[in-house]
Scaffold this motif. Sequence first.
Motif, short mmCIF file in Angstrom:
data_model
loop_
_atom_site.label_atom_id
_atom_site.label_comp_id
_atom_site.label_asym_id
_atom_site.label_seq_id
_atom_site.Cartn_x
_atom_site.Cartn_y
_atom_site.Cartn_z
N UNK A 198 39.17 -36.84 -25.87
CA UNK A 198 38.70 -36.00 -25.12
C UNK A 198 37.26 -35.63 -24.89
N UNK A 199 36.50 -36.59 -25.49
CA UNK A 199 34.98 -36.30 -25.38
C UNK A 199 34.53 -37.37 -24.25
N UNK A 200 33.05 -37.37 -24.41
CA UNK A 200 32.49 -38.22 -23.49
C UNK A 200 32.33 -39.64 -23.90
N UNK A 201 31.94 -40.55 -23.10
CA UNK A 201 32.08 -41.86 -23.69
C UNK A 201 30.83 -42.00 -24.85
N UNK A 202 31.11 -42.08 -25.90
CA UNK A 202 30.17 -42.41 -26.93
C UNK A 202 30.54 -43.18 -28.12
N UNK A 203 29.76 -44.50 -27.74
CA UNK A 203 30.23 -45.55 -28.68
C UNK A 203 29.70 -45.53 -30.07
N UNK A 253 24.31 -50.92 -29.01
CA UNK A 253 23.36 -51.97 -29.29
C UNK A 253 24.04 -52.50 -30.77
N UNK A 254 23.84 -53.95 -30.82
CA UNK A 254 24.21 -54.57 -32.00
C UNK A 254 23.28 -54.37 -33.09
N UNK A 255 22.12 -53.86 -32.68
CA UNK A 255 21.09 -53.26 -33.59
C UNK A 255 21.71 -52.20 -34.51
N UNK A 256 22.54 -51.50 -34.07
CA UNK A 256 23.05 -50.52 -34.91
C UNK A 256 24.09 -50.99 -35.82
N UNK A 279 26.35 -34.79 -28.56
CA UNK A 279 26.07 -35.59 -27.75
C UNK A 279 24.64 -35.37 -26.92
N UNK A 280 24.76 -33.83 -26.75
CA UNK A 280 23.69 -33.22 -26.29
C UNK A 280 22.42 -33.17 -26.86
N UNK A 281 22.37 -33.38 -28.28
CA UNK A 281 21.16 -33.60 -29.30
C UNK A 281 20.57 -34.56 -28.65
N UNK A 282 19.03 -34.61 -28.89
CA UNK A 282 18.42 -35.86 -28.60
C UNK A 282 18.83 -37.14 -29.40
N UNK A 283 18.63 -38.25 -28.80
CA UNK A 283 18.98 -39.59 -29.93
C UNK A 283 20.40 -39.60 -30.36
N UNK A 284 20.30 -40.72 -31.23
CA UNK A 284 21.61 -40.96 -31.79
C UNK A 284 21.93 -39.84 -33.21
N UNK A 307 26.61 -42.40 -33.83
CA UNK A 307 27.36 -42.44 -32.50
C UNK A 307 26.57 -41.50 -31.66
N UNK A 308 26.83 -41.88 -30.15
CA UNK A 308 26.00 -41.20 -29.11
C UNK A 308 25.99 -41.73 -27.97
N UNK A 309 25.71 -41.10 -27.10
CA UNK A 309 25.88 -41.42 -25.51
C UNK A 309 25.43 -42.83 -25.47
N UNK A 310 25.85 -43.70 -24.45
CA UNK A 310 25.44 -45.14 -24.31
C UNK A 310 23.97 -45.20 -24.00
#
Length: 430
Positions: free
Chosen positions: A308-313, A150-153, A105-110, A141-144
Amino acid sequence: MAQSLIKAVRGTRDLLPPDTDTWNFVDAAARDCFRVYNFHEIRTPILEDLALFQRSVGEETDIVAKEMFAWEDRARAESEKGQWLALRPENTAGVVRAYIEHKLWERPGLQKLFYIGPQFRRERPQKGRYRQFYQIGAEIIGPPSSGSESPARDAEVLDMLAALLDRLGIEHVSLQLNSVGDPEDRRQYNVRLREALEPVAGQMCTDCRRRAVTNPLRVLDCKVPADQPIIGSLPRISDHLGPAAREHFEGLQRILQRLEIPYSINARLVRGLDYYVRTVFEFTHGALGAQNAILGGGRYDGLSEALGGPRSPGIGFAIGEDRLVMALAEAGAATARAPDVFIAPLGPGMNAEAARLAHELRRHDLIVETGDDSFRLKKLLETAARLGAHYAVIVGEDELATGQLALKDLSSGEQRQVPREELAARIIKN
RNA sequence: GUGGGCGUAGCUCAACUGGCAGAGCACCGGACUGUGGCUCCGGACGUUGUGGGUUCGAUUCCCAUCGCCCACCCCA
């Protein structure tokens, strides 16, 4: 057949040529699709900690409760207990585990990830269902903040799937779409469904009577004809979506319509895995027997946190590759590979010349098969024809003397003398 | 886990109420010594899944066992 022969274990199978050509064709088409949608491959272990699947797929699901290959590993020290291991029954849990473990999740983008590989479920085998089966899947997957919610995904994933099926020439598939809402929506709907079932369950099939208590959502999936009117009268989950889930679902449909991707809303589509929220979908295919779902997927916004991870839809899918290959075979798709040219060494001592020529032609990316100089020409040509080679080249004393090789088109029977240095070009041209 | 179907040559399948295990395809050789596909002739091919039982005799009937297939539960 001697009973002591060792055979492939139940529910596993060997994939042999020419079928493996078809599998590779599918893999290659999928990889090509993933490439233009900018997905990258992830490879996670086949073996995982059992707890991973208990927490993600759901402890109460049949997959985890009774259909996993799981065992206790040998303890490292006498005082310790062994770790419980399991062969992965699906790949999303492993991907999300790796996402958390390596802080993706710390990497840029999705993160747009795909995988191709074997999965294992200890079920009774039947048509299109094996204990070792293969899935091609992908996850976004990625942080909000990366736009993962987004429904675009969702639409991007569905668009990619439609493109892949189209590319493979798979017809008669239909996209079944539904929203199961957010967890709170689902809880409330479950209560309503139970209430609605209570007075009518007694009139339904025995399975449904049981499901009405144990897993009401599954009643919607019942295929018994007599039950259909009752099922039709049950409350629909689409009427119980919260505002956020409803807006998401409508947003997705707007994009699908703009993309001109046909779909039908199937209010009875619920999926077995606990982690799905909001969008769920399936592509079904006729003529595959009872196992007619060729792929399935959905959104899993809470999965990372549950592990146990951060929120990541996230949203993803898995294609049942075994079934996809079956559907391709039904369609009669020609995917087997044949040699471009067969080299017939004629007479004693010609193997060396044939090997040399084969080597040269292969450098031109031609598929080359060679015969052996111990066989008669009749047999060599017979072999060439049986392999499906397009051309045969005869390398014999006469050819060596003149520098002109006999090139025979095996479909027309036409044969001509071609200078050795023009051979590759001549074969490639046709 | 439950129900049903099926196990005979490499493949697809025959063999009547129990009476010498067969055919097609594929394979190998020959007719045809440097020309495939067509045709003809010949050849090899099996402890009938395995074990037991009944019988003068079992591929056939009975029991058990293993395997595969299809479906159910569930699910991709």
